[in-house]
Design an enzyme around this catalytic site. Sequence first.
Site, PDB file in Angstrom:
ATOM      1  N   TRP A  61      13.537  23.061  -6.662  1.00 36.25           N
ATOM      2  CA  TRP A  61      13.462  21.632  -6.356  1.00 36.25           C
ATOM      3  C   TRP A  61      12.588  21.415  -5.141  1.00 36.25           C
ATOM      4  CZ3 TRP A  61      18.872  19.484  -4.394  1.00 36.25           C
ATOM      5  CH2 TRP A  61      19.449  20.393  -3.495  1.00 36.25           C
ATOM      6  N   ASN A  62      12.177  20.137  -4.979  1.00 31.77           N
ATOM      7  CA  ASN A  62      11.246  19.772  -3.922  1.00 31.77           C
ATOM      8  C   ASN A  62      11.718  18.509  -3.212  1.00 31.77           C
ATOM      9  OD1 ASN A  62       8.908  21.622  -4.658  1.00 31.77           O
ATOM     10  ND2 ASN A  62       9.157  20.492  -6.564  1.00 31.77           N
ATOM     11  N   HIS A  69       2.433   2.851  -2.324  1.00 32.05           N
ATOM     12  CA  HIS A  69       1.272   2.371  -3.087  1.00 32.05           C
ATOM     13  C   HIS A  69       0.307   3.518  -3.395  1.00 32.05           C
ATOM     14  CE1 HIS A  69       2.345  -1.947  -2.588  1.00 32.05           C
ATOM     15  NE2 HIS A  69       3.066  -1.396  -1.620  1.00 32.05           N
ATOM     16  N   HIS A  73       1.179   2.607  -9.455  1.00 31.70           N
ATOM     17  CA  HIS A  73       2.289   2.004  -8.709  1.00 31.70           C
ATOM     18  C   HIS A  73       2.425   0.525  -8.993  1.00 31.70           C
ATOM     19  CE1 HIS A  73      -0.994   1.153  -5.787  1.00 31.70           C
ATOM     20  NE2 HIS A  73      -0.275   0.071  -5.529  1.00 31.70           N
ATOM     21  N   ASP A  75       3.162  -3.250  -7.423  1.00 32.99           N
ATOM     22  CA  ASP A  75       3.122  -4.122  -6.240  1.00 32.99           C
ATOM     23  C   ASP A  75       4.204  -5.186  -6.393  1.00 32.99           C
ATOM     24  OD1 ASP A  75       0.833  -2.894  -5.176  1.00 32.99           O
ATOM     25  OD2 ASP A  75      -0.529  -4.485  -5.845  1.00 32.99           O
ATOM     26  N   HIS A  79       4.903  -7.464  -0.965  1.00 36.29           N
ATOM     27  CA  HIS A  79       3.793  -6.635  -0.448  1.00 36.29           C
ATOM     28  C   HIS A  79       2.800  -7.493   0.328  1.00 36.29           C
ATOM     29  CE1 HIS A  79       0.693  -3.668  -0.134  1.00 36.29           C
ATOM     30  NE2 HIS A  79      -0.037  -4.104  -1.119  1.00 36.29           N
ATOM     31  N   HIS A 206      -4.057 -10.038  -4.810  1.00 31.61           N
ATOM     32  CA  HIS A 206      -2.836  -9.825  -4.037  1.00 31.61           C
ATOM     33  C   HIS A 206      -2.293 -11.162  -3.514  1.00 31.61           C
ATOM     34  CE1 HIS A 206      -4.209  -5.607  -3.968  1.00 31.61           C
ATOM     35  NE2 HIS A 206      -2.965  -5.300  -3.696  1.00 31.61           N
TER      36      HIS A 206
END
Length: 256
Positions: A61-62, A69, A73, A75, A79, A206
């Site tokens: 595992w990590n 973002h 991804h 928004d 944002h 945006h």
Amino acid sequence: MTDLSAFAAGLADGSIEVIDLTSPLHAGTPILMLPPEMGQTARFELEEISRYDDRGPAWYWNNFRTGEHTGTHFDAPNHWVSGKDLDDVSQVPVKRLIGPAVVIDKTAEAAKDPDYLLTVEDITAWEAEHGALPEGAWLIYRTGWSARGEDPEAFANADENGAHTPGMSPEAARYLAGTGILGVGVETVGTDAGGAFAFDPPFPCHAMFLGANKYGLTQLRNVDALPATGAVVVAAPLPIVNGSGSPCRVLALVAR
Ligand code: MN
């Protein structure tokens, strides 16, 4: 009476195909670079905890670190300052993560001009051919840009004047913000054009979409496999409390 059993049967027999619109997420995934005096988003990084070794004999595992973002991804409205009192990414109603998808293809235009901006006329011409943009739809803006997705330099396509990547005109963003779409999905690093800092207003997608309680999806792949109408898109960001966005698995369902 439900159509869900027919839907499940369609998934099983392949008459409904599932297409992954997500870019693989790794340390080399391209990120948005802002001028150096501004805050910067993080690249995706994996930190190994154990890998069937003395740190954990039977398990791998990590931990990971990433910008909200980074890579493909979502928004969320908060944002942008225009949506600062609207939903964070954990508050977006799950019903609004799924919708019909419509695709406007400007691959040829973006190949000729990397600064190509979608116009209101492009959208109204699409509507004349395919009908009005459906309520609650994801608008997928296809540009072919994802072909550059494993080459950060080609993906950013920057010179001394900044990035040259396709986007939308402020008028097109304003037009779309006035429709009933859920949001817009793009193949580029963000929903706005590479040159959008110099637009009026700056970063119009945006500013106008997020201010209108709409969403953005970025760095999509495989959108060439989608029909102009008829697909369904599922966007699944992590419910990061107070988050402004999240890496996101984006899947499309297409009838074959
Ligand atoms: Mn973003």
